[in-house]
Design an enzyme around this catalytic site. Structure first.
Site, PDB file in Angstrom:
ATOM      1  CG  ASP A 169      -1.965  -1.069   1.175  1.00  0.00           C
ATOM      2  OD1 ASP A 169      -2.587  -1.232   0.116  1.00  0.00           O
ATOM      3  OD2 ASP A 169      -2.146  -1.772   2.194  1.00  0.00           O
ATOM      4  CG  ASP A 222      -3.297  -4.389   4.409  1.00  0.00           C
ATOM      5  OD1 ASP A 222      -3.213  -3.866   5.539  1.00  0.00           O
ATOM      6  OD2 ASP A 222      -3.860  -3.848   3.438  1.00  0.00           O
ATOM      7  CG  ASP A 229       7.014 -17.386  28.469  1.00  0.00           C
ATOM      8  OD1 ASP A 229       7.546 -18.428  28.878  1.00  0.00           O
ATOM      9  OD2 ASP A 229       5.893 -17.357  27.936  1.00  0.00           O
ATOM     10  CG  HIS A 244       7.774 -20.461  36.813  1.00  0.00           C
ATOM     11  ND1 HIS A 244       6.744 -21.231  37.285  1.00  0.00           N
ATOM     12  CD2 HIS A 244       7.199 -19.502  36.024  1.00  0.00           C
ATOM     13  CE1 HIS A 244       5.591 -20.768  36.815  1.00  0.00           C
ATOM     14  NE2 HIS A 244       5.838 -19.716  36.043  1.00  0.00           N
ATOM     15  CB  SER A 296      10.437  -7.007  35.037  1.00  0.00           C
ATOM     16  OG  SER A 296       9.517  -7.846  34.369  1.00  0.00           O
TER      17      SER A 296
END
Length: 818
Positions: free
Chosen positions: A277, A283, A632, A688, A775
């Site tokens: 575009d 897109d 993660d 964890h 963090s």
């Protein structure tokens, strides 16, 4: 820093069927071992042709100049001297190609070596059983990949091809008598490019066409149109085709190629079709993944045309991919047609020599005389002497002055010469290298005359010439070049070019900029980290703007007020309206979330959401010696704290003592390893435990709220030592004392521990969560207690973060597995 202390352990175990040198029909054999300036002798075994020595010797290796050969000479001890009984020379480069070189590794087993005679008229017989391996006294449980990396670093190896070894047990009755399962035969080696970070081959890919693409609304939003182009992403390589205007069935016929590393063979190629575009964002129309592993497996099983010069298009396989359509017009059955093949490095190298031979075969008779070969070698900067080239002919019983070599014979000689280069080094700018003779040095391509080949690696030179050797040289100009870093950048337009000129926003792997590039460990793809435009601009101005003073009292108060204010905002019930837009912007997987979206009373509750138990599993759940990711995150790992400060942490005042807030605590981690696990706002924000052990009482250290964005970490500001943080220790049976530091950042309202101190915790047990914002978790390990995974270290060495998930294997303990 002290030099590593590596030991080469040599075991002389026994001999079999040795020659009888005394009148009584026996010998009194012993072995002399020569390595460098050191000599060792075994004990003498009287009157025995099948002696058992069980002798062991340690040779201290010099990491800067390791010796590469060991000579074993067998003697018969006499009263007034000794008789020669044969010898064995072990070339360590050939020996360790394809073998496990750690002495304590289970797969490093003793090997039989036949004795040979290096003296005229001396008859020898029999063989000796040897075991050779490396030892690190501080870490006895390195695996094969780690030892091979250490050996390569010692010898400064790049790409190495091995020739056939000379000490091979012959297929005779004598050799077949020894079938002990604990003994590995000294096998014939072949040219190999199988190590983790070395090229195993090249993918050739043609983007042919697409069919039945769904039309997208044009700029007026009143009609439909499609201006498609394709973005190809693989590992750290990204390519883009040209735009085809106004076409739902575009034809590109564009080609590209890229090398494949051993570590990348399980990755997939991502192919994305975009609609260009002019005034708005491009897109994403459709996409699909293509696994290369079947191509690699198939190519390794056949070499039908090894000595035939192939066209680039030869043996290309057409694939029709069913695209996953991302637009609302799902009724379209969009397809992408590609042609693809994988060429193993050995085959590509053969094509390199065949291409050169074809160019310099002046009379086009398919054979090469001495002058033609010498001319060809001169064209690639070779300094091989007349005597050396003459051996190419005599090897096949031919006269260099009268006879010709077949192309196949010439290739075998050139490959043998490559194998004889124990340490293959590129020549300098004048074509000179440390050895008296070198085989190749190219400043320009001998076929297309393209310049600047001297700046390429050997692999890239071979690739370039093999492609140029295709029948239609004009095809070279049709190859797409990989000028883009990520798919996100490749589908952009002029904005990218403007940003790259402004500075700090430019795209470069490992670059110090606000546009953060990370590599997804699962797919190998490079990803640009999503962040709101105002956040990116703010980081750039704050940490890299002219006259920036980020550690001033005013700046600290500003960041603290912003973080507190943002935390309060996301605690309000009205903030729940931001949950769905946040999920959409970051393309989060809603199916992983444990609780329904409408159960979250505010945005912060969603931010530190829990996931379903099956969403994050622990690698090697039965083996506590495996270190797993605590979050993660985007991860960086360093074998020592010193290496972390050289490459990544640039804060002038950074120290472990400052990080932990205590000089005494810091002494436990001198010379130890460090891992950084950075959580972006879109990540799952519960953290964890990566190891098991006894958990200490945590303690808090007050501080500021600087961002943990890489640009900040690589500024002069000591972010980790300045920010608010909570410190815990884990006394682990496998990893020793581990420091676990949770560090808050810009927009982080709080650090909340959910674990119970003074309890024995297991891997993947929850430790706590961060409220909204970025963090970081930092882990510290004691010296010699753990090893990071090699691919993560390789990325860290180039300042590239690796995207990992909770529970993913990231390292291991050096303590022996019981």
């Amino acid at each position: 820093m002290n030099e590593p202390h590596y030991i080469l352990r040599i075991d002389i175990i026994e001999g079999q069927k040795l020659a009888a040198k005394d009148r009584n029909g026996f010998s009194d054999p012993y072995i002399t071992i020569n390595i460098g300036d050191e000599t060792f002798n075994t004990q003498v075994i009287d009157k025995n042709l099948n002696p058992v020595w069980n002798a062991s010797f340690d040779h201290k290796l010099d990491p800067q100049n390791p010796h590469n050969e060991i000579q074993f000479i067998c003697w018969d001890k006499d009263i007034f001297g000794h008789d020669y009984m044969g010898e064995v020379t072990v070339n360590l480069f050939n020996f360790w190609e394809g073998n496990d070189i750690g002495y304590f590794n289970e797969s490093n087993k003793p090997q039989w070596y036949p004795l040979i005679s290096a003296r005229k008229g001396e008859e020898v017989s029999g063989q000796i059983l040897l075991k050779i391996g490396l030892i690190d006294n501080e870490n006895k449980f390195l695996d094969e990949r780690e030892w091979y990396t250490i050996w390569r670093q010692m010898n400064k190896l790049n790409i190495k091809e091995e020739e056939d070894t000379t000490n091979i047990v012959n297929d005779t009755n004598d050799a077949n008598n020894y079938n002990d399962d604990n003994v590995v035969r000294h096998r014939k080696k072949t040219f190999s490019m199988s190590k983790l970070n070395e090229v195993i081959g090249v993918i050739f890919l043609e983007i042919v066409k697409a069919t039945d693409l769904p039309p997208e609304k044009d700029v007026t939003k009143l009609g439909f149109d499609m201006d498609p182009f394709v973005v190809v992403s693989f590992s750290k390589k990204t390519f883009r085709t040209q735009v085809i205007n106004h076409d739902l069935n575009p034809v590109w016929n564009e080609k590209l190629h890229f090398p494949i590393l051993k570590s990348e063979e399980k990755y997939s190629i991502k192919l994305s079709v975009y609609d260009w575009d002019k005034f708005t964002d491009n897109d994403l129309v459709a996409s699909q993944y293509f696994s290369i592993k079947p191509l690699i497996d198939k190519a390794e099983q056949k070499y039908e045309h090894k000595y035939k010069l192939l066209d680039v298009d030869d043996e290309m396989v057409e694939e029709v991919l069913n695209l996953n359509v991302h637009s609302k017009r799902k009724e379209h059955k969009s397809k992408l047609v590609i042609k693809i093949k994988f060429v193993p490095y050995e085959q590509l190298r053969t094509q390199f020599w065949m291409a050169l031979a074809k160019i310099y075969d002046s009379d086009e008779n398919g054979v090469m005389n001495f002058v033609e070969i010498e001319t060809m070698l001169n064209s690639i900067g070779s300094s091989l002497t007349v005597e050396t080239i003459s051996t190419f002919f005599t090897r096949f019983g031919k006269n260099p002055h009268k006879d010709d070599l077949e192309f196949e014979e010439l290739v075998q000689c050139l490959e043998k010469r490559l194998g004889e280069n124990k340490i293959h080094r590129s020549a300098d700018l004048d074509g000179e290298e440390a050895d008296d003779e070198h085989l190749i040095y190219l400043k320009e391509c001998p076929i297309c005359r393209g310049p600047n080949l001297s700046q390429l690696s050997e692999t890239d030179i071979v690739t370039h010439v093999a492609i140029c050797a295709s029948n239609d040289l004009g095809k070279v100009s049709n190859f797409i070049t990989g000028d883009f870093v990520t798919e996100s950048q490749a589908q952009r337009k002029w904005v990218t070019k403007v940003i790259s000129k402004v500075g700090f926003g430019g795209y470069k792997i490992g670059g110090n900029n606000a546009n953060i590039i990370v590599q997804d460990r699962l797919t190998g793809h490079l990803i640009e980290e999503k962040m709101a435009a105002y956040v990116r601009l703010g980081i750039r101005l704050l940490y890299r703007g002219k006259g920036a003073n980020v550690d001033s009292k005013t700046t600290k108060n500003l960041l603290q007020n912003l973080s507190v204010k943002q935390g309060k905002k996301f605690d309000k019930p009205s903030s729940a309206a931001d949950i769905v837009p946040f999920i959409k912007f970051h393309n989060l997987d809603k199916d992983e979330i444990l609780d329904p979206l409408d159960s979250f009373k505010n945005f912060n509750e969603f931010f530190y959401r829990k996931l379903k138990p099956e969403a994050r599993l622990c690698d090697s759940p039965q083996d506590p010696h495996i270190l797993v990711s605590p979050a993660d995150c985007r991860m960086m790992a360093f074998p020592t704290i010193d290496s972390a400060t050289q490459l990544w942490i640039k804060g002038q005042n950074f120290s472990v003592a400052r990080l932990l807030g205590n000089e005494e605590f810091a002494r436990d981690f001198e010379g130890g390893a460090l891992g950084i696990f950075r959580l972006a706002p879109q990540d799952y924000h519960r953290y964890h435990f990566p190891v098991e052990g006894e958990l200490s009482e945590p303690f808090k250290i007050d501080g500021a709220y600087y961002t943990v964005n890489p640009m900040a970490i690589r500024s002069e500001l000591d972010v980790y030592g300045e920010n608010k943080r909570v410190v815990s220790f884990i006394n682990s049976p496998q990893f020793g004392k581990v420091a676990y530091i949770c560090i808050g950042a810009m927009m982080v309202g709080s650090i909340v521990h959910t674990s119970t101190p003074h309890t024995y915790i297991r891997r993947l047990d929850e430790h706590g969560y961060f409220a909204f914002g970025g963090s970081t978790v930092v882990l510290l390990f004691q010296k010699g207690r753990m090893l990071w995974d090699e691919d993560i270290l390789a990325n860290a060495n180039t300042c590239l973060e690796t995207l990992v998930r909770v529970g993913m294997h990231v390292g291991k303990s050096t303590v022996h597995h019981q």
